[in-house]
Design a protein around this motif. Structure first.
Motif, PDB file in Angstrom:
ATOM      1  N   ASP A  19       0.828  -1.207   0.000  1.00  8.20           N
ATOM      2  CA  ASP A  19       0.000   0.000   0.000  1.00  8.20           C
ATOM      3  C   ASP A  19       0.865   1.261   0.000  1.00  8.20           C
ATOM      4  N   ARG A  20       1.934   1.244   0.769  1.00 10.44           N
ATOM      5  CA  ARG A  20       2.789   2.434   0.871  1.00 10.44           C
ATOM      6  C   ARG A  20       3.449   2.756  -0.467  1.00 10.44           C
ATOM      7  N   PHE A  21       4.089   1.770  -1.081  1.00  9.23           N
ATOM      8  CA  PHE A  21       4.810   2.047  -2.324  1.00  9.23           C
ATOM      9  C   PHE A  21       3.857   2.230  -3.511  1.00  9.23           C
ATOM     10  N   THR A  22       2.773   1.500  -3.525  1.00 11.14           N
ATOM     11  CA  THR A  22       1.797   1.683  -4.595  1.00 11.14           C
ATOM     12  C   THR A  22       1.196   3.078  -4.529  1.00 11.14           C
ATOM     13  N   GLY A  23       0.960   3.549  -3.304  1.00 11.69           N
ATOM     14  CA  GLY A  23       0.431   4.896  -3.141  1.00 11.69           C
ATOM     15  C   GLY A  23       1.382   5.968  -3.638  1.00 11.69           C
ATOM     16  N   LEU A  24       2.671   5.670  -3.650  1.00 11.60           N
ATOM     17  CA  LEU A  24       3.670   6.611  -4.167  1.00 11.60           C
ATOM     18  C   LEU A  24       3.909   6.430  -5.665  1.00 11.60           C
ATOM     19  N   GLY A  25       3.255   5.435  -6.243  1.00  9.44           N
ATOM     20  CA  GLY A  25       3.482   5.153  -7.654  1.00  9.44           C
ATOM     21  C   GLY A  25       4.821   4.494  -7.921  1.00  9.44           C
ATOM     22  N   ARG A  26       5.325   3.736  -6.943  1.00 13.75           N
ATOM     23  CA  ARG A  26       6.641   3.125  -7.055  1.00 13.75           C
ATOM     24  C   ARG A  26       6.543   1.603  -7.073  1.00 13.75           C
ATOM     25  N   GLY A  27       7.288   0.978  -7.998  1.00 15.08           N
ATOM     26  CA  GLY A  27       7.602  -0.414  -7.819  1.00 15.08           C
ATOM     27  C   GLY A  27       8.676  -0.511  -6.749  1.00 15.08           C
ATOM     28  N   PHE A  28       8.802  -1.688  -6.107  1.00 17.39           N
ATOM     29  CA  PHE A  28       9.793  -1.788  -5.037  1.00 17.39           C
ATOM     30  C   PHE A  28      10.282  -3.220  -4.883  1.00 17.39           C
ATOM     31  N   GLU A  29      11.331  -3.326  -4.095  1.00 19.66           N
ATOM     32  CA  GLU A  29      11.972  -4.620  -3.824  1.00 19.66           C
ATOM     33  C   GLU A  29      11.900  -4.924  -2.335  1.00 19.66           C
ATOM     34  N   TRP A  30      11.553  -6.154  -2.022  1.00 19.60           N
ATOM     35  CA  TRP A  30      11.685  -6.631  -0.645  1.00 19.60           C
ATOM     36  C   TRP A  30      12.952  -7.476  -0.625  1.00 19.60           C
ATOM     37  N   LYS A  31      13.988  -6.988   0.037  1.00 22.83           N
ATOM     38  CA  LYS A  31      15.282  -7.671   0.046  1.00 22.83           C
ATOM     39  C   LYS A  31      15.257  -8.708   1.163  1.00 22.83           C
ATOM     40  N   LEU A  32      15.012  -9.955   0.788  1.00 18.83           N
ATOM     41  CA  LEU A  32      14.808 -11.028   1.760  1.00 18.83           C
ATOM     42  C   LEU A  32      16.108 -11.805   1.976  1.00 18.83           C
ATOM     43  N   TYR A  33      16.488 -11.955   3.231  1.00 16.54           N
ATOM     44  CA  TYR A  33      17.675 -12.720   3.589  1.00 16.54           C
ATOM     45  C   TYR A  33      17.271 -14.103   4.076  1.00 16.54           C
ATOM     46  N   GLY A  34      18.186 -15.054   3.894  1.00 15.92           N
ATOM     47  CA  GLY A  34      17.865 -16.438   4.213  1.00 15.92           C
ATOM     48  C   GLY A  34      17.564 -16.684   5.678  1.00 15.92           C
ATOM     49  N   HIS A  35      18.034 -15.805   6.563  1.00 20.56           N
ATOM     50  CA  HIS A  35      17.810 -15.986   7.989  1.00 20.56           C
ATOM     51  C   HIS A  35      16.653 -15.129   8.509  1.00 20.56           C
ATOM     52  N   ASP A  36      15.944 -14.419   7.623  1.00 19.73           N
ATOM     53  CA  ASP A  36      14.822 -13.592   8.065  1.00 19.73           C
ATOM     54  C   ASP A  36      13.654 -14.457   8.527  1.00 19.73           C
ATOM     55  N   ARG A  37      12.866 -13.876   9.422  1.00 24.44           N
ATOM     56  CA  ARG A  37      11.678 -14.570   9.934  1.00 24.44           C
ATOM     57  C   ARG A  37      10.405 -13.938   9.375  1.00 24.44           C
ATOM     58  N   PRO A  38       9.326 -14.707   9.328  1.00 25.82           N
ATOM     59  CA  PRO A  38       9.241 -16.162   9.541  1.00 25.82           C
ATOM     60  C   PRO A  38       9.880 -16.929   8.384  1.00 25.82           C
ATOM     61  N   GLY A  39      10.091 -18.219   8.587  1.00 22.75           N
ATOM     62  CA  GLY A  39      10.789 -19.021   7.602  1.00 22.75           C
ATOM     63  C   GLY A  39      10.097 -19.108   6.258  1.00 22.75           C
ATOM     64  N   ASP A  40       8.799 -18.875   6.233  1.00 26.90           N
ATOM     65  CA  ASP A  40       8.048 -18.955   4.969  1.00 26.90           C
ATOM     66  C   ASP A  40       7.763 -17.572   4.381  1.00 26.90           C
ATOM     67  N   LEU A  41       8.570 -16.573   4.766  1.00 26.41           N
ATOM     68  CA  LEU A  41       8.306 -15.212   4.295  1.00 26.41           C
ATOM     69  C   LEU A  41       8.374 -15.117   2.770  1.00 26.41           C
ATOM     70  N   GLY A  42       9.299 -15.839   2.152  1.00 25.99           N
ATOM     71  CA  GLY A  42       9.384 -15.819   0.698  1.00 25.99           C
ATOM     72  C   GLY A  42       8.100 -16.310   0.050  1.00 25.99           C
ATOM     73  N   ALA A  43       7.537 -17.392   0.567  1.00 22.71           N
ATOM     74  CA  ALA A  43       6.286 -17.915   0.023  1.00 22.71           C
ATOM     75  C   ALA A  43       5.148 -16.917   0.229  1.00 22.71           C
ATOM     76  N   ARG A  44       5.141 -16.236   1.347  1.00 22.63           N
ATOM     77  CA  ARG A  44       4.103 -15.232   1.604  1.00 22.63           C
ATOM     78  C   ARG A  44       4.230 -14.055   0.621  1.00 22.63           C
ATOM     79  N   LEU A  45       5.475 -13.651   0.322  1.00 21.77           N
ATOM     80  CA  LEU A  45       5.670 -12.576  -0.646  1.00 21.77           C
ATOM     81  C   LEU A  45       5.189 -13.000  -2.032  1.00 21.77           C
ATOM     82  N   THR A  46       5.502 -14.208  -2.417  1.00 21.62           N
ATOM     83  CA  THR A  46       5.047 -14.707  -3.717  1.00 21.62           C
ATOM     84  C   THR A  46       3.523 -14.717  -3.789  1.00 21.62           C
ATOM     85  N   SER A  47       2.880 -15.156  -2.727  1.00 22.32           N
ATOM     86  CA  SER A  47       1.411 -15.190  -2.694  1.00 22.32           C
ATOM     87  C   SER A  47       0.819 -13.790  -2.783  1.00 22.32           C
ATOM     88  N   ALA A  48       1.582 -12.775  -2.319  1.00 21.96           N
ATOM     89  CA  ALA A  48       1.100 -11.394  -2.353  1.00 21.96           C
ATOM     90  C   ALA A  48       1.401 -10.693  -3.676  1.00 21.96           C
TER      91      ALA A  48
END
Length: 258
Positions: free
Chosen positions: A65-94
């Motif tokens: 919502d924040r970046f779309t409201g600014l008219g920006r595409g954006f990157e979520w820089k996900l690290y392998g040790h970030d939590r929760p462990g399924d965060l990548g799958a959640r991002l893909t679903s979104a």
């Protein structure tokens, strides 16, 4: 190297307490998320998060919502040790799209092999003006096959506003740019980041990239930086590890609206 301790310091200094990477950018802290907002040519994205299964989906939607409201595409820089462990799958679903995974490598400047020099006929030149930036962008486009418009904008802005924190180099064979790379110093931390190392295809395998790494590492050491950080591709990882870098995690760009 104490991998866990260095990774924790990296997360704290370079992600959770990040500073803007250019004059047109700002850091925003929203709950358990740290993001950078920049203009259309800058890097827009999430640098750090500390989420749990109950808060992750809501936080993901808030960033959209924040970046779309600014008219920006954006990157979520996900690290392998970030939590929760399924965060990548959640991002893909979104609706995010994952780019190729890279390896987070960190080296101690005092323990790296820094004696590599460019091959005969090649010299390393520091970039200090728009003509030099054009050479860096030319190499970038040839080496990676991507448009360098955004890179040109960011380098010119950084050189104009804060040249002391940017070390950009181009390797010239005669007058031909054959490789380029940059290093970003981060005041207030013991880290410097190595970015953008690329060599045109005809010059790969001749030691130019290795020489660029060693040169930047020597400069970092002279500035009192203890650690060098690289997001390494599969191509550059073995070169860097032979120089003394350690693999501490992975990093995957998840892109939305780009």
């Amino acid at each position: 190297m104490d991998h866990s301790a260095v990774l924790a310091r990296y997360d704290r200094d370079m992600r959770e307490n990040a500073t803007p990477d250019g004059p047109g950018a700002r850091i925003e802290r929203a709950g358990a998320v740290v993001r950078q907002v920049a203009d259309a040519h800058g890097w827009n994205g999430v640098l750090w998060s500390d989420l749990d299964p109950g808060s992750a989906d809501r936080a993901i939607q808030e960033q959209i919502d924040r970046f779309t409201g600014l008219g920006r595409g954006f990157e979520w820089k996900l690290y392998g040790h970030d939590r929760p462990g399924d965060l990548g799958a959640r991002l893909t679903s979104a609706g995010f799209r994952a780019e190729p995974e890279e390896t987070l490598l960190i080296g101690e400047t005092g323990r790296l092999a820094l004696d590599a020099e460019p091959p005969a006929g090649v010299r390393l030149v520091r970039v200090t003006d728009p003509a030099g930036v054009d050479l860096v962008v030319d190499v970038h486009e040839k080496a990676f096959g991507t448009d360098g418009t955004g890179l040109r904008h960011r380098l010119l802005a950084r050189l104009a506003a804060d040249p002391g924190t940017l070390v950009a180099l181009v390797a010239l064979a005669g007058d031909e740019p054959v490789s380029a790379a940059r290093m970003e110093l981060v005041p207030g931390t013991r880290f410097a980041g190595l970015w953008g190392g690329g060599t045109v295809e005809a010059w790969r395998g001749r030691g130019v990239y290795r020489a660029l790494v060693a040169h930047r590492a020597r400069v970092a050491a002279a500035h009192g930086c203890r650690y060098l950080q690289v997001d390494a591709s599969a191509l550059s990882r073995p070169i860097l590890q032979r120089l003394g870098f350690h693999a501490l995690s992975t990093t995957t760009p998840y892109l939305h609206g780009r």
